[in-house]
Design a protein around this motif. Structure first.
Motif, PDB file in Angstrom:
ATOM      1  N   ARG A 179      90.935  28.929 -33.366  1.00  0.00           N
ATOM      2  CA  ARG A 179      91.896  30.165 -34.447  1.00  0.00           C
ATOM      3  C   ARG A 179      91.313  30.766 -33.560  1.00  0.00           C
ATOM      4  NH1 ARG A 179      88.990  31.886 -39.199  1.00  0.00           N
ATOM      5  NH2 ARG A 179      86.755  30.931 -38.002  1.00  0.00           N
ATOM      6  N   ILE A 180      90.595  30.744 -32.231  1.00  0.00           N
ATOM      7  CA  ILE A 180      90.960  31.439 -31.035  1.00  0.00           C
ATOM      8  C   ILE A 180      91.304  31.556 -30.097  1.00  0.00           C
ATOM      9  CG2 ILE A 180      89.576  32.000 -28.949  1.00  0.00           C
ATOM     10  CD1 ILE A 180      88.176  33.963 -31.997  1.00  0.00           C
ATOM     11  N   LYS A 198      97.767  48.514 -33.931  1.00  0.00           N
ATOM     12  CA  LYS A 198      96.447  49.640 -34.763  1.00  0.00           C
ATOM     13  C   LYS A 198      95.731  47.830 -35.186  1.00  0.00           C
ATOM     14  CE  LYS A 198      96.391  54.038 -33.739  1.00  0.00           C
ATOM     15  NZ  LYS A 198      95.975  55.386 -34.048  1.00  0.00           N
ATOM     16  N   ALA A 199      96.955  47.518 -36.349  1.00  0.00           N
ATOM     17  CA  ALA A 199      96.726  46.602 -37.490  1.00  0.00           C
ATOM     18  C   ALA A 199      96.556  45.347 -36.957  1.00  0.00           C
ATOM     19  CB  ALA A 199      98.230  46.233 -38.135  1.00  0.00           C
ATOM     20  N   PHE A 200      97.186  44.458 -35.858  1.00  0.00           N
ATOM     21  CA  PHE A 200      97.295  43.446 -35.385  1.00  0.00           C
ATOM     22  C   PHE A 200      95.831  43.489 -34.099  1.00  0.00           C
ATOM     23  CE2 PHE A 200      98.079  40.258 -31.495  1.00  0.00           C
ATOM     24  CZ  PHE A 200      98.753  39.481 -32.096  1.00  0.00           C
ATOM     25  N   ARG A 201      95.601  44.902 -33.500  1.00  0.00           N
ATOM     26  CA  ARG A 201      94.416  44.067 -32.582  1.00  0.00           C
ATOM     27  C   ARG A 201      93.294  44.605 -33.221  1.00  0.00           C
ATOM     28  NH1 ARG A 201      92.977  49.411 -28.200  1.00  0.00           N
ATOM     29  NH2 ARG A 201      91.215  48.320 -27.501  1.00  0.00           N
ATOM     30  N   HIS A 202      93.740  45.180 -34.954  1.00  0.00           N
ATOM     31  CA  HIS A 202      92.165  44.934 -35.163  1.00  0.00           C
ATOM     32  C   HIS A 202      91.712  44.003 -36.012  1.00  0.00           C
ATOM     33  CE1 HIS A 202      89.292  46.488 -38.079  1.00  0.00           C
ATOM     34  NE2 HIS A 202      90.222  45.944 -39.507  1.00  0.00           N
ATOM     35  N   THR A 203      92.514  43.159 -36.335  1.00  0.00           N
ATOM     36  CA  THR A 203      92.854  41.729 -36.859  1.00  0.00           C
ATOM     37  C   THR A 203      92.558  40.396 -35.901  1.00  0.00           C
ATOM     38  OG1 THR A 203      94.819  41.434 -38.290  1.00  0.00           O
ATOM     39  CG2 THR A 203      93.984  39.865 -38.262  1.00  0.00           C
ATOM     40  N   CYS A 204      92.728  41.142 -34.683  1.00  0.00           N
ATOM     41  CA  CYS A 204      92.021  40.365 -32.931  1.00  0.00           C
ATOM     42  C   CYS A 204      90.492  40.263 -33.176  1.00  0.00           C
ATOM     43  CB  CYS A 204      93.253  40.000 -31.747  1.00  0.00           C
ATOM     44  SG  CYS A 204      94.745  39.235 -32.281  1.00  0.00           S
ATOM     45  N   GLN A 218      84.072  37.413 -35.303  1.00  0.00           N
ATOM     46  CA  GLN A 218      83.570  36.432 -35.775  1.00  0.00           C
ATOM     47  C   GLN A 218      83.294  35.265 -34.383  1.00  0.00           C
ATOM     48  OE1 GLN A 218      86.222  34.262 -38.213  1.00  0.00           O
ATOM     49  NE2 GLN A 218      85.879  36.255 -39.243  1.00  0.00           N
ATOM     50  N   ARG A 219      84.315  35.165 -32.608  1.00  0.00           N
ATOM     51  CA  ARG A 219      83.399  34.322 -31.722  1.00  0.00           C
ATOM     52  C   ARG A 219      82.277  35.171 -31.422  1.00  0.00           C
ATOM     53  NH1 ARG A 219      87.541  35.019 -27.045  1.00  0.00           N
ATOM     54  NH2 ARG A 219      86.348  36.929 -26.951  1.00  0.00           N
ATOM     55  N   ASP A 220      82.284  35.631 -31.341  1.00  0.00           N
ATOM     56  CA  ASP A 220      80.749  36.370 -30.188  1.00  0.00           C
ATOM     57  C   ASP A 220      80.320  36.657 -30.987  1.00  0.00           C
ATOM     58  OD1 ASP A 220      82.816  37.066 -28.872  1.00  0.00           O
ATOM     59  OD2 ASP A 220      83.008  39.084 -29.474  1.00  0.00           O
ATOM     60  N   ALA A 221      79.966  36.356 -32.890  1.00  0.00           N
ATOM     61  CA  ALA A 221      79.018  36.105 -33.547  1.00  0.00           C
ATOM     62  C   ALA A 221      78.272  35.133 -34.100  1.00  0.00           C
ATOM     63  CB  ALA A 221      79.209  36.944 -35.535  1.00  0.00           C
TER      64      ALA A 221
END
Length: 935
Positions: free
Chosen positions: A654-655, A681-687, A693-696
């Motif tokens: 997914r990344i 802003k919407a696209f960046r917020h989703t990314c 999630q990847r960092d977590a």
């Protein structure tokens, strides 16, 4: 004779023969002043041997050292200086020797002093003067004083010499440890340096790639992140890296500056466009208010029409200028068209009124009501527009035309209205109209009688005085003004140095001022002068105006060509046209449109409307393409949201897909203004949520890996503290290994590598100990079976002596029973005794001797790792056999020892001398193998 006598009676230390002088030198006592002086003279002798002997006799160490460079090839000099500096000979005190050593630079001498000096400080002083690391390595390896060795080892820095030190330093463990630590540090430093360089190269590559990339919303953030990462690296960059970094830095800043400039220009363009719209609205509101005011005014005057005309001219000029900069919207254009229609209707009515106003005025003065009605009808004044005062009066007369003769009161009221109009004309300064109206009013007012007419007569008399004053004032002011204007225009006509544009501007101003005077103080002479000067100026400006007309025609053609190009582009637009490129075309077209200025006035508005329509179409195309891009970006946002919600797909996939979406986003152009930022802003917020999630996941994985390493550390510590005491404890080691295998795969990091290296060492040590314990246990079983072996030897001797051979029963000999590993060998020994022919043949005896020797050599290899020189052939043969057997089946030491012991027990019948020959060596090997290693 004199020279002979001098030689005969001179002292022997002055003899020409060096050998004589040398022998005489041995007899000189340095304690005697005269002899000490002789020794000092001999210290300057040409013979180096005599010079050395004299200095040694004087014990002058300083002079010895100073003269060493001249005799550096003489070993006697070197040894003498070395012995005295080291303190083995001479009586020079330690401080002086130490001071001399501190000034030395001869490596050979310094090495000798560091090795042989009689004092630690003296040795350390000599060591400090050594600079070659090879000398330091020699001192660290071979010096007899530990402090000197340690000091020398600390000064060695190069990796090659540290390896050499580690290889040659066998005497001092601290030196070895220091060399090993320094080598490790060098390797770590080299790895760190390589890592730093790799990180710098990676950052440089990213920064250079970033510098080549176009601007995007994350451009500045990524640039600052890369710059911070570069500054965070502690190792300084190379000159080439620094140059590359600054070059990429300048490129990135140039891109940012270019974008900021474009953004500022865009904002300025938007502000300018808004200012243009406000100006348009103000202009339209002004003329609309003026037109609306004409419908509600009490009466329409010339001043109102002049004001409206001036406002219309200003509107036309400003409107065209503003339209060249930015086309108006449909609503604004419609308002402008409606205002122009109302203005045209008003001006047409005024022109009709101007055509009949003088006639109506004459008809009213002549009291010709029929003519008044005719002219009022011909004027056709609009109902919504306020009429002039005279027209209102004429309409009133028309209404009363068919009525009977008006009453005196009605006549008085009508005359009163005319007097009001007369006063209004005087206030406006309309001298001609006021004069005509006065001529018409004067007879009617003079005919009035009665007390009611007196105020009106007085008022008319007062207004007539004002009319005479206005007549005088106009003549008083206009006369000098006309003379001034004539002088000015003649001076302007005679000025041949003024530029044509300035000349035309001043000429127009003077003509305008001349016309504004009207007929006040007019005379033919001044009019002729003014007209002649004006004609001269017209003749002078004829070529310039022709050139200006040509330039305007060329500009008109340029604007028309620009319109044609844009229309061709708009008629066949590309389906994937980039809106940014279209915006650039729009801006360049606007710049070119301004460049093609001025144009002929009669065609300016037409081509301006054409260009405005094209601009509208181009802007519509830009908005259409921007909206398509917005739709595509909305799809990208939806895909990113689906990736965010898709928990079945692996996070890494997914990344990767998200990064591809980001690349697609950057490849697209810009969406419509205002919507681009919201979409981004919407696209960046989703990314960001996906990357969060990847960092977590990384943090969780790192925590799991840390927990795994902690568990592994606990197992390693337990294994390290566990010390097996019996061979059967190998199951415990297998349990540990199974527990460790459940923790695999281990993370790849420095801690993991270090733990795995330690674990490998511990496992190897534990396996070695278990193997030693198993071997010791096997040897103990052999020693338990020694009575049986002795019984076999005794039975072999009886059989070899000629007695009847018999089998040995292990149960009768051993109280505890025969170990399983020797059961088959015991049976083979009995069988060999019973089947071997007696007496033994020489071949059989040699075979037994060779087999016994091979078993001893094989056991020696396993126990000691070496054999005696005489057993080298057997060792080679055994090694070859072991290699051949190990190709298909790898065997451990314990199995090989068991096979050797079993073969030794089965070997027979064994003659007693042959056994005794090897028995002692076997017992030594068994004792060595039976030793249990300490924990």
């Amino acid at each position: 004779m004199h020279g002979l006598l001098r030689r005969l009676f001179a002292p022997r230390w002055q003899h020409p023969d060096p050998e004589v002088r040398l022998k005489a030198l041995d007899q000189l006592d340095p304690q005697q002043p005269e002899q000490q002086l002789a020794l000092k003279q001999l210290a300057q002798d040409n013979d180096s041997t005599i010079q050395l002997a004299a200095l040694l006799a004087l014990d002058d160490l300083t002079e010895l050292v100073n003269a060493l460079p001249k005799h550096h090839q003489d070993e006697a000099w070197f040894n003498a200086i070395c012995q005295r500096l080291c303190g083995t000979q001479g009586h020079t005190d330690l401080q002086k020797r130490q001071a001399i050593v501190a000034e030395l630079s001869e490596p050979r001498l310094l090495n000798a002093i560091a090795l042989q000096g009689d004092n630690l400080n003296l040795r350390l002083t000599a060591l400090e003067q050594l600079t070659d690391e090879n000398d330091l390595v020699h001192q660290a390896c071979h010096n007899g004083v530990a402090a000197v060795r340690h000091q020398a080892a600390q000064r060695i820095e190069s990796e090659e010499n540290l390896k050499k030190l580690l290889k040659e330093a066998r005497r001092d463990r601290q030196v070895i440890r220091h060399a090993r630590e320094k080598l490790t540090q060098l390797r770590n430093d080299a790895e760190w340096l390589a890592e730093q360089q790799a990180q710098r190269e990676h950052l440089l590559a990213q920064l250079e790639q970033h510098a080549r990339a176009p601007w995007e919303p994350l451009y500045g953030g990524r640039f600052r992140h890369l710059e911070r990462e570069w500054q965070r690296l502690s190792h300084p960059p190379s000159v080439d890296q620094e140059q590359r970094f600054h070059q990429a830095l300048l490129s990135c800043r140039k891109t940012l500056h270019h974008h900021e400039t474009q953004e500022q220009a865009r904002l300025q363009s938007i502000a300018h466009r808004e200012e243009i719209e406000r100006t348009r609205d103000q202009l339209l509101e002004g003329i609309e208010e003026t037109l609306e005011g004409l419908t509600h005014a009490e009466q329409l005057t010339v001043q109102d029409i002049d004001s409206l005309r001036a406002q219309r001219q200003l509107l036309s000029q400003r409107w065209q200028s503003l339209s060249d900069q930015h086309p108006p919207g449909d609503t604004t254009q419609q308002r402008y068209s409606n205002a122009l229609k109302r203005y045209e209707a008003c001006m047409e009515a005024w022109q009709r009124w101007q055509a009949v106003s003088s006639d109506i005025e004459t008809a009213i003065a002549n009291q010709d009501n029929a003519a008044v009605a005719k002219y009022v009808k011909q004027c056709a004044w609009p109902k919504h527009l306020t009429p002039p005062a005279l027209l209102t009066h004429a309409k009133a007369l028309k209404v009363a035309d068919d009525a009977s003769k008006p009453s005196p009161a009605a006549t008085l009221n009508a005359l009163s209205a005319d007097v009001d109009n007369f006063e209004h004309l005087l206030e406006r300064g309309a001298f001609k109209s006021a004069s005509r109206l006065y001529q018409r009013l004067k007879p009617s007012v003079e005919e009035l009688t009665g007390e009611e007419a007196k105020p009106l007569k007085a008022r008319v008399k007062q207004l007539s005085a004002r009319l005479a004053e206005l007549r005088d004032w106009r003549g008083f002011v206009a006369g000098p003004k006309r003379e001034q204007l004539c002088a000015s225009i003649e001076a302007l006509a005679d000025d041949h140095h003024m530029a044509e544009a300035a000349l035309d501007r001043h000429h127009r101003q003077l003509v305008k001022e001349w016309k504004s005077l009207g007929d006040a103080a007019a005379n033919r002479e001044q009019s002729a002068r003014f007209r002649a000067a004006s004609d001269r100026i017209h003749e002078r400006l004829a070529s310039w105006r022709e050139q200006l007309n040509q330039e305007r025609d060329a500009n008109l053609k340029g604007r028309e060509a620009l319109c044609e190009q844009l229309e061709t582009l708009l008629d066949q637009p590309a389906e994937d046209a980039d809106p940014d490129i279209l915006r650039e075309i729009r801006d360049k077209a606007r710049h070119q449109w301004r460049h093609y200025s001025p144009v002929p006035r009669d065609q300016s508005e037409t081509v301006g409307r054409r260009f405005g329509a094209i601009r509208h179409r181009l802007q519509a195309l830009i908005d259409q393409r921007a909206e398509q891009i917005a739709s595509q970006k909305r799809l990208l946002i939806e895909q990113a949201k689906r990736l965010l919600d898709d928990t079945e797909q692996p996070l890494a996939a997914r990344i990767t897909h998200t990064k591809q979406l980001q690349q697609q986003w950057r490849a697209l152009g810009r969406a419509p203004k205002g919507e681009e930022q919201a979409l981004w802003k919407a696209f960046r917020h989703t990314c960001d949520q996906l990357f969060a999630q990847r960092d977590a996941h990384k943090h969780e994985q790192a925590a799991r890996q840390q927990q795994t390493l902690d568990q592994l550390q606990i197992l390693i510590d337990e294994m390290d503290s566990w010390q097996p005491t019996q061979a059967k404890e190998s199951a415990i080691l297998d349990t540990y290994l199974n527990s460790i295998s459940q923790l695999e795969p281990l993370p790849r990091n420095r801690r993991s590598d270090g733990m795995q290296r330690r674990l490998s060492g511990i496992i190897r040590a534990k396996r070695e100990r278990l193997s030693r314990l198993e071997i010791a246990h096997t040897v103990q079983q052999w020693q338990t079976a020694l009575p049986l072996i002795n019984a076999h030897l005794a039975a072999d001797q009886q059989a070899l002596a000629g007695e009847q051979p018999h089998a040995i029963d292990a149960k009768e000999v051993l109280s505890e029973g025969l170990p399983t590993i020797f059961t088959e060998a015991h049976q083979q020994r009995n069988h060999a005794r019973l089947t071997t022919s007696i007496p033994l043949s020489a071949e059989k005896h040699a075979e037994l001797e060779d087999s016994l020797a091979r078993l001893r050599v094989h056991l020696s290899l396993l126990a000691l790792g070496s054999v005696k020189q005489r057993d080298e052939p057997l060792r080679l043969a055994i090694q070859v056999e072991r290699l051949n057997e190990g190709i298909n089946n790898e065997r451990n030491r314990s199995d090989e020892i068991i096979d050797i012991l079993a073969s030794l027990m089965a070997l027979g019948p064994m003659p007693d001398p042959l056994w005794r020959k090897e028995a002692e060596e076997f017992n030594h090997l068994f004792n060595h193998l039976a030793r249990v290693p300490h924990p």
